[in-house]
Design a protein around this motif. Structure first.
Motif, PDB file in Angstrom:
ATOM      1  N   ASP A   1       0.940  -1.251  -0.109  1.00 21.74           N
ATOM      2  CA  ASP A   1       0.033  -0.055   0.081  1.00 21.74           C
ATOM      3  C   ASP A   1       0.955   1.258  -0.127  1.00 21.74           C
ATOM      4  N   GLY A   2       2.114   1.006   0.316  1.00 23.22           N
ATOM      5  CA  GLY A   2       2.997   2.296   0.027  1.00 23.22           C
ATOM      6  C   GLY A   2       3.695   2.796   1.318  1.00 23.22           C
ATOM      7  N   LYS A   3       3.711   1.912   2.388  1.00 25.92           N
ATOM      8  CA  LYS A   3       4.370   2.489   3.615  1.00 25.92           C
ATOM      9  C   LYS A   3       5.589   2.842   3.601  1.00 25.92           C
ATOM     10  N   SER A   4       6.533   1.885   3.298  1.00 25.35           N
ATOM     11  CA  SER A   4       7.885   2.408   3.058  1.00 25.35           C
ATOM     12  C   SER A   4       8.260   3.551   2.165  1.00 25.35           C
ATOM     13  N   THR A   5       7.419   3.727   1.110  1.00 21.57           N
ATOM     14  CA  THR A   5       7.737   4.537   0.091  1.00 21.57           C
ATOM     15  C   THR A   5       7.323   5.919   0.892  1.00 21.57           C
ATOM     16  N   LEU A   6       6.175   6.033   1.704  1.00 17.67           N
ATOM     17  CA  LEU A   6       5.626   7.076   2.318  1.00 17.67           C
ATOM     18  C   LEU A   6       6.451   7.651   3.403  1.00 17.67           C
TER      19      LEU A   6
ATOM     20  N   LEU B   1      12.372   5.310  -3.017  1.00 15.94           N
ATOM     21  CA  LEU B   1      12.351   5.827  -1.597  1.00 15.94           C
ATOM     22  C   LEU B   1      12.193   4.639  -0.465  1.00 15.94           C
ATOM     23  N   ALA B   2      11.667   3.431  -0.758  1.00 21.21           N
ATOM     24  CA  ALA B   2      11.246   2.208  -0.006  1.00 21.21           C
ATOM     25  C   ALA B   2      12.597   1.926   0.269  1.00 21.21           C
ATOM     26  N   LEU B   3      13.531   1.831  -0.503  1.00 24.23           N
ATOM     27  CA  LEU B   3      14.660   1.211  -0.118  1.00 24.23           C
ATOM     28  C   LEU B   3      15.383   1.896   1.095  1.00 24.23           C
TER      29      LEU B   3
ATOM     30  N   THR C   1      14.226   2.303   4.054  1.00 22.63           N
ATOM     31  CA  THR C   1      13.909   1.703   5.118  1.00 22.63           C
ATOM     32  C   THR C   1      14.221   0.151   5.028  1.00 22.63           C
ATOM     33  N   ASP C   2      13.817  -0.365   3.717  1.00 25.13           N
ATOM     34  CA  ASP C   2      13.890  -1.740   3.489  1.00 25.13           C
ATOM     35  C   ASP C   2      15.417  -2.048   3.572  1.00 25.13           C
ATOM     36  N   GLY C   3      15.884  -2.414   4.540  1.00 24.39           N
ATOM     37  CA  GLY C   3      17.474  -2.363   4.686  1.00 24.39           C
ATOM     38  C   GLY C   3      18.122  -3.598   4.682  1.00 24.39           C
TER      39      GLY C   3
ATOM     40  N   CYS D   1       6.631  -0.481   9.507  1.00 22.08           N
ATOM     41  CA  CYS D   1       6.189  -1.801   9.845  1.00 22.08           C
ATOM     42  C   CYS D   1       5.881  -2.545   8.646  1.00 22.08           C
ATOM     43  N   PRO D   2       5.811  -4.047   8.463  1.00 23.66           N
ATOM     44  CA  PRO D   2       5.395  -4.941   7.450  1.00 23.66           C
ATOM     45  C   PRO D   2       3.992  -4.940   7.140  1.00 23.66           C
ATOM     46  N   GLY D   3       3.642  -5.107   6.004  1.00 27.62           N
ATOM     47  CA  GLY D   3       2.074  -5.248   5.872  1.00 27.62           C
ATOM     48  C   GLY D   3       1.799  -6.732   5.593  1.00 27.62           C
ATOM     49  N   HIS D   4       2.807  -7.580   5.367  1.00 35.47           N
ATOM     50  CA  HIS D   4       2.510  -8.925   4.850  1.00 35.47           C
ATOM     51  C   HIS D   4       1.869  -9.565   6.289  1.00 35.47           C
ATOM     52  N   VAL D   5       1.013 -10.464   6.168  1.00 39.07           N
ATOM     53  CA  VAL D   5       0.269 -11.159   7.171  1.00 39.07           C
ATOM     54  C   VAL D   5       1.224 -12.073   7.957  1.00 39.07           C
TER      55      VAL D   5
ATOM     56  N   VAL E   1      -4.894   7.659   2.800  1.00 37.95           N
ATOM     57  CA  VAL E   1      -5.402   7.153   1.235  1.00 37.95           C
ATOM     58  C   VAL E   1      -4.278   7.384   0.326  1.00 37.95           C
ATOM     59  N   ASN E   2      -3.533   6.552  -0.030  1.00 40.15           N
ATOM     60  CA  ASN E   2      -2.249   6.697  -0.767  1.00 40.15           C
ATOM     61  C   ASN E   2      -2.757   6.172  -2.341  1.00 40.15           C
ATOM     62  N   LYS E   3      -1.702   6.487  -3.030  1.00 42.35           N
ATOM     63  CA  LYS E   3      -1.831   6.447  -4.508  1.00 42.35           C
ATOM     64  C   LYS E   3      -2.897   6.950  -5.063  1.00 42.35           C
TER      65      LYS E   3
ATOM     66  N   ASP F   1      -2.486   9.337  -6.921  1.00 43.60           N
ATOM     67  CA  ASP F   1      -2.075   9.642  -8.367  1.00 43.60           C
ATOM     68  C   ASP F   1      -2.758   8.578  -9.374  1.00 43.60           C
ATOM     69  N   LEU F   2      -2.867   7.267  -9.098  1.00 40.42           N
ATOM     70  CA  LEU F   2      -3.362   6.287  -9.782  1.00 40.42           C
ATOM     71  C   LEU F   2      -5.016   6.141  -9.923  1.00 40.42           C
ATOM     72  N   VAL F   3      -5.514   7.018  -9.231  1.00 40.47           N
ATOM     73  CA  VAL F   3      -6.959   7.151  -9.681  1.00 40.47           C
ATOM     74  C   VAL F   3      -7.264   8.731  -9.919  1.00 40.47           C
TER      75      VAL F   3
ATOM     76  N   THR G   1      -2.835  10.956  -0.170  1.00 42.89           N
ATOM     77  CA  THR G   1      -1.397  11.273  -0.582  1.00 42.89           C
ATOM     78  C   THR G   1      -1.207  10.335  -1.806  1.00 42.89           C
ATOM     79  N   SER G   2      -0.124  10.933  -2.462  1.00 41.36           N
ATOM     80  CA  SER G   2       0.715  10.003  -3.322  1.00 41.36           C
ATOM     81  C   SER G   2       2.073  10.031  -2.653  1.00 41.36           C
ATOM     82  N   ALA G   3       2.475   8.879  -2.164  1.00 43.94           N
ATOM     83  CA  ALA G   3       3.796   8.576  -1.618  1.00 43.94           C
ATOM     84  C   ALA G   3       4.725   8.930  -2.610  1.00 43.94           C
TER      85      ALA G   3
HETATM   86  N1  LIG Z   1       1.699   5.248  -8.181  1.00 40.27           N
HETATM   87  C1  LIG Z   1       2.128   5.056  -7.078  1.00 40.27           C
HETATM   88  N2  LIG Z   1       2.777   3.897  -6.475  1.00 40.27           N
HETATM   89  C2  LIG Z   1       2.967   3.909  -5.208  1.00 40.27           C
HETATM   90  C3  LIG Z   1       2.627   4.776  -4.341  1.00 40.27           C
HETATM   91  N3  LIG Z   1       3.219   4.315  -3.086  1.00 40.27           N
HETATM   92  C4  LIG Z   1       3.882   3.586  -3.051  1.00 40.27           C
HETATM   93  N4  LIG Z   1       3.720   3.053  -4.538  1.00 40.27           N
HETATM   94  C5  LIG Z   1       4.380   1.876  -5.122  1.00 40.27           C
HETATM   95  O1  LIG Z   1       3.877   0.788  -4.470  1.00 40.27           O
HETATM   96  C6  LIG Z   1       4.808  -0.336  -4.322  1.00 40.27           C
HETATM   97  C7  LIG Z   1       4.756  -0.742  -2.930  1.00 40.27           C
HETATM   98  O2  LIG Z   1       5.295   0.477  -2.015  1.00 40.27           O
HETATM   99  P1  LIG Z   1       6.047  -0.029  -0.597  1.00 40.27           P
HETATM  100  O3  LIG Z   1       6.375   1.395  -0.285  1.00 40.27           O
HETATM  101  O4  LIG Z   1       7.229  -0.932  -0.692  1.00 40.27           O
HETATM  102  O5  LIG Z   1       4.783  -0.786   0.097  1.00 40.27           O
HETATM  103  P2  LIG Z   1       4.739  -0.953   1.682  1.00 40.27           P
HETATM  104  O6  LIG Z   1       3.369  -0.806   2.048  1.00 40.27           O
HETATM  105  O7  LIG Z   1       5.817  -0.601   2.401  1.00 40.27           O
HETATM  106  O8  LIG Z   1       4.970  -2.805   1.454  1.00 40.27           O
HETATM  107  P3  LIG Z   1       5.120  -3.983   2.643  1.00 40.27           P
HETATM  108  O9  LIG Z   1       6.119  -3.020   3.528  1.00 40.27           O
HETATM  109  O10 LIG Z   1       5.721  -4.913   2.075  1.00 40.27           O
HETATM  110  O11 LIG Z   1       3.776  -4.132   3.260  1.00 40.27           O
HETATM  111  C8  LIG Z   1       6.012   0.313  -4.877  1.00 40.27           C
HETATM  112  O12 LIG Z   1       6.342  -0.242  -5.958  1.00 40.27           O
HETATM  113  C9  LIG Z   1       5.889   1.605  -4.793  1.00 40.27           C
HETATM  114  O13 LIG Z   1       6.725   2.620  -5.790  1.00 40.27           O
HETATM  115  C10 LIG Z   1       1.908   6.125  -4.770  1.00 40.27           C
HETATM  116  O14 LIG Z   1       1.493   7.113  -3.800  1.00 40.27           O
HETATM  117  N5  LIG Z   1       1.781   5.997  -6.063  1.00 40.27           N
END
Ligand SMILES: Nc1nc2c(ncn2[C@@H]2O[C@H](COP(=O)(O)OP(=O)(O)OP(=O)(O)O)[C@@H](O)[C@H]2O)c(=O)[nH]1
Ligand SMILES: [Mg+2]
Lengths: 441, 306
Positions: free
Chosen positions: A27-32, A65-67, A69-71, A101-105, A154-156, A158-160, A191-193
């Motif tokens: 859902d984009g946690k690490s990216t955020l 940007l998720a990288l 924290t995904d260390g 935190c992780p999202g995976h169950v 409420v993320n992403k 940009d995709l809607v 947001t759009s992370a």
């Molecule tokens: N278009 C779009 N893509 C996004 C957005 N936020 C994240 N993504 C993409 O969604 C994918 C997953 O993002 P992560 O940030 O790794 O998701 P996460 O919630 O941390 O995933 P887990 O930690 O594994 O649960 C990546 O490919 C991101 O680039 C957004 O706001 N818009």
């Protein structure tokens, strides 16, 4: 020296806010989190270089940007978060500890870990997908742990196409779920992370949203240490009796009780009771190596001297006499079961509460939470990540309090007596309390 | 028997919070386990850690020893500082010597001369020999991305290994250091501190550090984008020009791979200003060993490193 004052000053005036992320996988946690750090100028040049290098190696267009924290190696390989990453950042007005935190169950226990110390939880929802199973589970965890602030992101969007209708629908769906879980005052941000909209800076692509950016919202949340009126509780960690090991001669006869104020305020003169023995005395002094204190607030580590020579050991709780909890040897509690091996009725465990560890038996499983209808259903076992209610019997009485009234007084963990592993997060519940909403702790 | 000064702090600030949290974790683990030890190198984080341990048991002494894993590549002034500090606090010092292992062939010097990765074996042997069950370290989560994943109390198996994919849940501030015989826990009371917090605390508490943390003149040469000191263990190679510069160290480790930074910060207050405005992380600026690969720290930690 003006520059120095400016740098020193924040620690005197700002409050620390502990944040955790939650929500379904991808859902984009690490990216955020990465976006928050990046846009608030909290990523240093060498980290940014490393990030760009790594992203390029993976054939990505821009920096992922998720990288930040995904260390772990496995996280980078799989593109998911496995365990909590802690990051620290500050803005002009506040310092933050951020637990991504992780999202995976499969890794829910790590999300429970990150959320247990949080003052605020950011629950992410993919605008395209709305509420998913893990969103429900994590919101239930947030409700159960009573994380003080819940922010729905409420993320992403940009995709809607930055569509207001989609945002409103998702926000409404989450608000209904939160209300069913008894969570009040949910705040929501679109947001759009990935692109940065409404994360640090307000976006002009969401003209229909006139609220604060996520960071602005977080800067305004009330701080964590506002519980001064709560009753005083002090789990004793160490009896300090230096005798011949005293650092100075005058402390040879010193006798004090070291611990951390878990709620309320320690003040000299306060009438207290030592639990579970029930012996009464008074706080003679609140000591620190830097001098005596007139008051030690919640969270401060100190050493108490008592007015009388009473028997106090590690694991005891010193509490204000006026409202001391009654030690109990049976209890009801909500559990988050965090172990691979299932829990069954009759299981023997260790229970750690404050600084006390006692033997305990889970006498009965009262019911397991069904995430769809949010009620308890009969169950013969709790599996990994299950939430449910149990009855407990303790080998020694403990001053367990209702978690709803006191987080520190009601929180405990269950431990495997053989391996020492942590099995469950527990939240004590006033016995026989009947609730409107059945699953509510 | 009573203390003399009384003060009522204006409020419980961020440093108070971090100090109290660290002292709480130290007391808790010492209350649960039998044979704790603090890793003490004379570096700023371990100095702060020892200071906190001293406060945790005041007015008694720290009731357990400190262990230094000596690479044999130390700065003289750091060793002198180490000895002075344990003497002042009245704690026992144990030393595990990488040089001994190299001398008798149990370890082989690496081609790059770096000894940081060689510390793991002597560390694990010392833990086994003394039967240490709780090993306190000064590592901070903000130092490095694998460290960002650490628990405050972190389990190590019978081989000293860390399994980052299968860590124990750590709930609220209820620490669980229990383990099977042969296993041990590493404990990181400074988990939530940043480099800036450490320096602000050093300033507030008036903590003494080895002098090389402050700006001084030194003969140095450039390698891998860092300034390395000329010492018996780090000599310039042909083509590496030795120059005299005003430098200080942000981290203190193996002299052969720890770089200095150009600096005029001669007091703690000046260091705070410098750190607050830096554009590089402390490891990025000063540690060659972390540049080996993206996961260098994770790999070392899995084997039992600090
Ligand atoms: N278009 C779009 N893509 C996004 C957005 N936020 C994240 N993504 C993409 O969604 C994918 C997953 O993002 P992560 O940030 O790794 O998701 P996460 O919630 O941390 O995933 P887990 O930690 O594994 O649960 C990546 O490919 C991101 O680039 C957004 O706001 N818009
Ligand atoms: Mg993630």
């Amino acid at each position: 020296m003006a520059a120095l004052d400016a740098v020193l000053e924040p620690t005197r005036t700002t409050s620390l806010l502990r944040l955790a992320t939650a929500g379904s996988v991808d859902d984009g946690k690490s990216t955020l989190v990465g976006r928050l750090l990046h846009d608030s100028k909290n990523v240093l040049a060498d980290q940014l270089d490393a990030l760009e290098r790594l992203s390029a190696e993976r054939g990505l267009d821009g920096a992922d940007l998720a990288l930040l924290t995904d260390g772990l190696r496995a996280e980078r390989e799989q593109g998911i978060t496995i365990d909590v990453a802690y990051r620290y950042f500050s803005t002009g007005s506040r310092s933050f500890v951020l637990a991504d935190c992780p999202g995976h169950v499969q890794y829910t226990r790590n999300t429970v870990t990150g959320a247990s110390t949080a003052d605020a939880i950011l629950v992410l929802v993919d605008a395209r997908k709305g509420v998913l199973d893990q969103t429900r589970r994590h919101l239930a965890v947030a409700a159960l742990l009573r994380v003080p602030h819940v922010v729905v992101v409420v993320n992403k969007v940009d995709l809607v196409d930055f569509d207001e209708g989609v945002y409103r629908r998702v926000a409404e769906e989450v608000a209904e779920l939160a209300a069913a879980l008894g969570i009040e005052h949910v705040r929501t941000v679109p947001t759009s992370a990935l692109a940065g909209d409404n994360v640090v800076d307000r976006s002009d692509r969401t003209p229909w949203y006139d609220g604060p950016s996520l960071l602005e919202l977080l800067e305004e949340l009330p701080p964590s240490q506002t519980v001064l009126e709560e009753a005083f509780r002090f789990p004793v960690q160490q009896v300090i009796r230096p005798q011949s090991a005293a650092r100075e001669e005058r402390y040879r006869e010193y006798r004090g009780y070291a611990g951390r104020v878990s709620s309320g305020v320690a003040r000299p003169g306060t009438e207290v009771v030592v639990l579970p023995s029930g012996v009464r005395t008074r706080i003679a002094a609140v000591d620190t190596p830097d001098g005596e204190l007139d008051a030690a607030e919640t969270g401060r580590s100190v050493t108490l001297r008592l007015a009388d020579e009473v028997d106090v050991t590690r694991g005891d709780v010193i509490a204000t006499a006026a409202d001391a909890p009654r030690p109990v040897d049976t209890a009801e509690a909500m559990l988050c079961w965090l172990a691979e091996v299932p829990l069954r009725g009759g299981q023997r465990v260790l229970l750690k509460h404050g600084s006390a560890t006692v033997q305990a038996i889970v006498t009965q499983l009262e019911g397991r939470l069904d995430l769809d209808d949010l009620t308890l259903h009969p169950a013969s076992a709790f599996d990994l990540n299950d939430i449910g209610r149990v009855s407990l019997r303790l080998a020694r009485p403990l001053p367990l309090e209702d978690y709803r009234r006191s987080r520190s007084g009601g929180a405990f963990v269950l431990i495997d007596p053989v391996s020492g592993g942590t099995l469950a997060a527990g939240m004590a519940r006033e016995p026989g309390r009947s609730g409107g909403i059945e699953w509510e702790i | 028997m009573t203390t003399t000064t009384t003060h009522a702090p204006a409020r419980f600030d961020q440093l108070d919070y971090l100090e109290s949290e660290a002292i709480h974790s130290i007391r808790e683990v010492v209350g649960e386990l039998e044979r704790p030890v603090i890793l003490f190198s004379g570096g700023k984080d371990s100095v702060v850690l020892l200071h906190l341990a001293a406060k945790a048991f005041w007015p008694g002494r720290v009731p357990f020893p400190v262990l230094h894993v000596d690479t044999g590549h130390n700065f003289e002034e750091v060793l002198a500082f180490r000895d002075r500090t344990v003497e002042r606090l009245g704690v026992r010092l144990e030393v595990a010597s990488v040089q001994d292992y190299i001398d008798d062939g149990r370890l082989v010097e690496r081609p790059d001369g770096t000894r940081n990765p060689l510390q793991t074996q002597p560390l694990l042997d010392a833990i086994a020999e003394h039967r240490f069950d709780a090993v306190f370290g000064g590592a901070r989560r903000d130092e490095e991305k694998a460290r960002a994943k650490e628990r405050v109390v972190s389990l190590r198996d019978a081989f000293g290994a860390w399994d980052p994919r299968n860590q124990r849940p750590e709930l609220w501030s209820i620490y669980n250091p229990r383990h099977r015989p042969g296993e041990h826990v590493r404990v990181f009371p400074l988990s939530n501190w940043t480099e800036l917090d450490v320096w602000r605390y050093i300033e507030r508490e008036g903590i003494e550090l080895p002098p090389l943390y402050y700006a001084h003149e030194r003969d140095v040469f450039a390698r891998d984008g860092m300034w390395l000191a000329v010492t018996p263990y780090s000599l310039p190679r042909p083509g590496e020009e030795v120059v005299r510069r005003r430098v200080r160290y942000r981290t203190v480790g193996d002299a052969s791979c720890t770089g200095a930074v150009l600096s005029d910060a001669a007091t703690t207050a000046e260091v705070i200003v410098e750190v607050a405005s830096t554009t590089l992380t402390e490891r990025g600026a000063t540690r060659a060993d972390d540049r080996l690969s993206e996961a260098a720290m994770e790999d070392r930690k899995k084997e039992g490193y600090f």
